[in-house]
Design a protein around this motif. Structure first.
Motif, short mmCIF file in Angstrom:
data_model
loop_
_atom_site.label_atom_id
_atom_site.label_comp_id
_atom_site.label_asym_id
_atom_site.label_seq_id
_atom_site.Cartn_x
_atom_site.Cartn_y
_atom_site.Cartn_z
N ALA A 45 -13.15 5.00 5.20
CA ALA A 45 -13.89 5.39 4.00
C ALA A 45 -13.79 4.33 2.91
O ALA A 45 -14.67 4.24 2.04
CB ALA A 45 -13.36 6.73 3.48
N LEU A 46 -12.74 3.51 2.93
CA LEU A 46 -12.56 2.47 1.92
C LEU A 46 -13.53 1.31 2.07
O LEU A 46 -13.79 0.57 1.11
CB LEU A 46 -11.13 1.91 1.97
N GLY A 104 -8.10 -9.64 7.52
CA GLY A 104 -8.33 -8.72 8.61
C GLY A 104 -8.70 -7.33 8.13
O GLY A 104 -8.39 -6.94 6.99
N ALA A 105 -9.36 -6.57 9.01
CA ALA A 105 -9.82 -5.23 8.68
C ALA A 105 -9.11 -4.19 9.54
O ALA A 105 -9.34 -4.12 10.75
CB ALA A 105 -11.34 -5.12 8.88
N GLY A 106 -8.22 -3.42 8.92
CA GLY A 106 -7.62 -2.27 9.58
C GLY A 106 -8.12 -1.03 8.86
O GLY A 106 -9.23 -0.56 9.08
N THR A 107 -7.32 -0.54 7.91
CA THR A 107 -7.83 0.50 7.00
C THR A 107 -8.82 -0.12 6.03
O THR A 107 -9.54 0.59 5.35
CB THR A 107 -6.69 1.13 6.20
N THR A 108 -8.83 -1.44 5.93
CA THR A 108 -9.59 -2.30 5.01
C THR A 108 -9.02 -2.25 3.60
O THR A 108 -9.66 -2.72 2.66
CB THR A 108 -11.11 -2.00 4.98
N GLY A 109 -7.80 -1.76 3.42
CA GLY A 109 -7.18 -1.77 2.11
C GLY A 109 -6.94 -3.18 1.60
O GLY A 109 -7.34 -3.53 0.48
N THR A 110 -6.30 -4.03 2.41
CA THR A 110 -6.07 -5.42 2.01
C THR A 110 -7.39 -6.14 1.82
O THR A 110 -7.59 -6.87 0.84
CB THR A 110 -5.23 -6.15 3.07
N LEU A 111 -8.31 -5.95 2.75
CA LEU A 111 -9.62 -6.61 2.69
C LEU A 111 -10.39 -6.22 1.44
O LEU A 111 -10.90 -7.09 0.72
CB LEU A 111 -10.42 -6.25 3.95
N MET A 112 -10.48 -4.93 1.15
CA MET A 112 -11.25 -4.47 0.01
C MET A 112 -10.59 -4.85 -1.31
O MET A 112 -11.26 -5.22 -2.28
CB MET A 112 -11.46 -2.96 0.09
N ASN A 158 -5.66 3.95 -3.88
CA ASN A 158 -4.45 3.20 -4.24
C ASN A 158 -4.04 2.22 -3.15
O ASN A 158 -3.19 1.36 -3.39
CB ASN A 158 -3.32 4.18 -4.54
N ASN A 159 -4.64 2.33 -1.97
CA ASN A 159 -4.42 1.36 -0.90
C ASN A 159 -5.00 0.00 -1.33
O ASN A 159 -4.27 -1.00 -1.44
CB ASN A 159 -5.08 1.87 0.38
N TRP A 160 -6.29 -0.05 -1.60
CA TRP A 160 -6.88 -1.34 -1.97
C TRP A 160 -6.43 -1.81 -3.36
O TRP A 160 -6.33 -3.02 -3.62
CB TRP A 160 -8.40 -1.31 -1.86
N LYS A 161 -6.15 -0.87 -4.25
CA LYS A 161 -5.73 -1.27 -5.60
C LYS A 161 -4.42 -2.04 -5.58
O LYS A 161 -4.19 -2.92 -6.43
CB LYS A 161 -5.60 -0.04 -6.49
N ALA A 162 -3.55 -1.75 -4.61
CA ALA A 162 -2.30 -2.49 -4.51
C ALA A 162 -2.56 -3.97 -4.31
O ALA A 162 -1.89 -4.83 -4.90
CB ALA A 162 -1.47 -1.94 -3.35
N ALA A 203 0.83 -1.20 0.00
CA ALA A 203 0.00 0.00 0.00
C ALA A 203 0.86 1.25 0.00
O ALA A 203 0.57 2.23 -0.70
CB ALA A 203 -0.93 -0.01 1.21
N ALA A 204 1.93 1.24 0.79
CA ALA A 204 2.80 2.41 0.87
C ALA A 204 3.41 2.73 -0.49
O ALA A 204 3.39 3.89 -0.94
CB ALA A 204 3.91 2.17 1.90
N ALA A 205 3.94 1.71 -1.15
CA ALA A 205 4.55 1.93 -2.47
C ALA A 205 3.50 2.40 -3.48
O ALA A 205 3.76 3.32 -4.27
CB ALA A 205 5.21 0.64 -2.95
#
Length: 332
Positions: A230-231, A176-184, A150-154, A44-46
């Motif tokens: 928000a994601l 797991g759900a944090g920012t939900t980037g990986t989850l979404m 771009n968090n979830w898109k990664a 996500a960072a990259a």
């Protein structure tokens, strides 16, 4: 033999741990902690930094600022060091000391929030501080991991396809759900595949508001939120599980007794996955994968220190929890 020039170029995608012998369920754990940032947050960072550079938001005079419970802050500090950006990471008092030390060792600054906001907890207070900082100087660039697409898109581009490649017959995915980037990112990927049979289960810490439950105290950084990200889009999930932190602790120690030192988020996800399989697929030999966000070395002063655990959760906190009935036969 991989040869790299920047730390973000390397990430191990194809390492899975078979947890059947340890927990009695056909569950494979995708290990995301074997990169130079030590967690899944490197992706996500990259992704967010590269998008900000393409969009002209980041320049030589820019100052990156981000709210983080720890892992994203470490990933951003690593990339900021490699690219020459100044970075300020806004954490709170629950963030592991070793994590804060790593961020500072990489040349970034750490600002610690010590008081939660009335309505949004520590996360709300961190976000309020970041917003205030950005109003003081136009050089500040806030990537906002909680709302940045771009968090979830990664994970849509990398994590989910990597799982599909190794498990083409995947039936259940636990994230797991944090920012939900990986989850979404993973949920969107599998739900958008034609006739996808994959059941996607989101797992979060009890006391988090992401899945709509009431806010409660949480001491383990990583998963959970005091402000709904928000994601997050619940339409992409088939089910959701909340895990009390005491069960997270016990699962982490069970994994450690098997030789695997994983972080708190991993303990939460594995515990939720085993509970879900026991309730919804009892005795079935399904193909199930859970995502492990990080390793456990940064939790030595908390999750893996008995005195801390007993002070926070009680004297019986480290007693092993009874394991639900499980299947022990079958192969992937």
């Amino acid at each position: 033999m991989p040869i790299i020039t920047t730390p973000q170029e390397f990430n191990e995608e194809d390492l899975f741990v078979d947890l059947r012998e340890m927990f009695g369920y056909p569950l494979y754990l995708k290990c995301e902690g074997f990169n130079f940032a030590g967690s899944v947050k490197l992706k996500a960072a990259a992704s967010m930094i590269e998008a900000a550079e393409r969009g002209g938001l980041l320049g030589p005079e820019s100052i990156l600022v981000e709210s983080s419970s720890g892992n994203l802050g470490m990933a951003l500090s690593m990339i900021a060091a490699a690219k020459g950006y100044r970075f300020i990471c806004v954490v709170d008092s629950r963030t592991n000391l070793s994590t804060r030390q790593v961020i500072e060792s990489l040349g970034s600054e750490v600002h610690v929030i010590t008081e939660p906001s009335v309505t949004g907890g520590f996360l709300g207070a961190r976000l309020d501080f970041v917003r205030g900082l950005c109003t003081t100087d136009p050089r500040y660039v806030w990537l906002n991991q909680h709302a940045n697409q771009n968090n979830w898109k990664a994970h849509y581009r990398t994590t989910a396809p990597a799982i599909e490649k190794q498990f083409p017959n995947l039936e259940v995915l636990f994230v797991g759900a944090g920012t939900t980037g990986t989850l979404m990112g993973c949920a969107r990927y599998f739900k958008e595949q034609p006739n996808s049979p994959v059941t996607v289960v989101g797992i979060d810490s009890a006391g988090s508001v992401t899945f709509g439950g009431p806010a409660g105290p949480r001491m383990i950084p990583g998963l959970g939120a005091g402000v709904r990200p928000a994601l997050f889009d619940q339409r992409y999930l088939d089910d959701m599980v909340l895990v009390p932190e005491i069960d997270t602790i016990r699962t982490c120690h069970t994994l450690a007794r098997g030789g695997f030192l994983f972080g708190g988020s991993t303990g939460t996800v594995v515990n939720g996955a085993v509970k879900w399989l026991a309730e919804h697929r009892p005795g079935q030999d399904v193909t199930a994968v859970a995502i492990s966000p990080d390793l456990g070395d940064r939790y030595l002063d908390t999750i893996y220190r008995p005195t801390w655990v007993q002070d926070v959760y009680g004297l019986d906190a480290l007693e092993p929890a009874p394991r639900p009935g499980a299947v022990t036969s079958g192969v992937h």
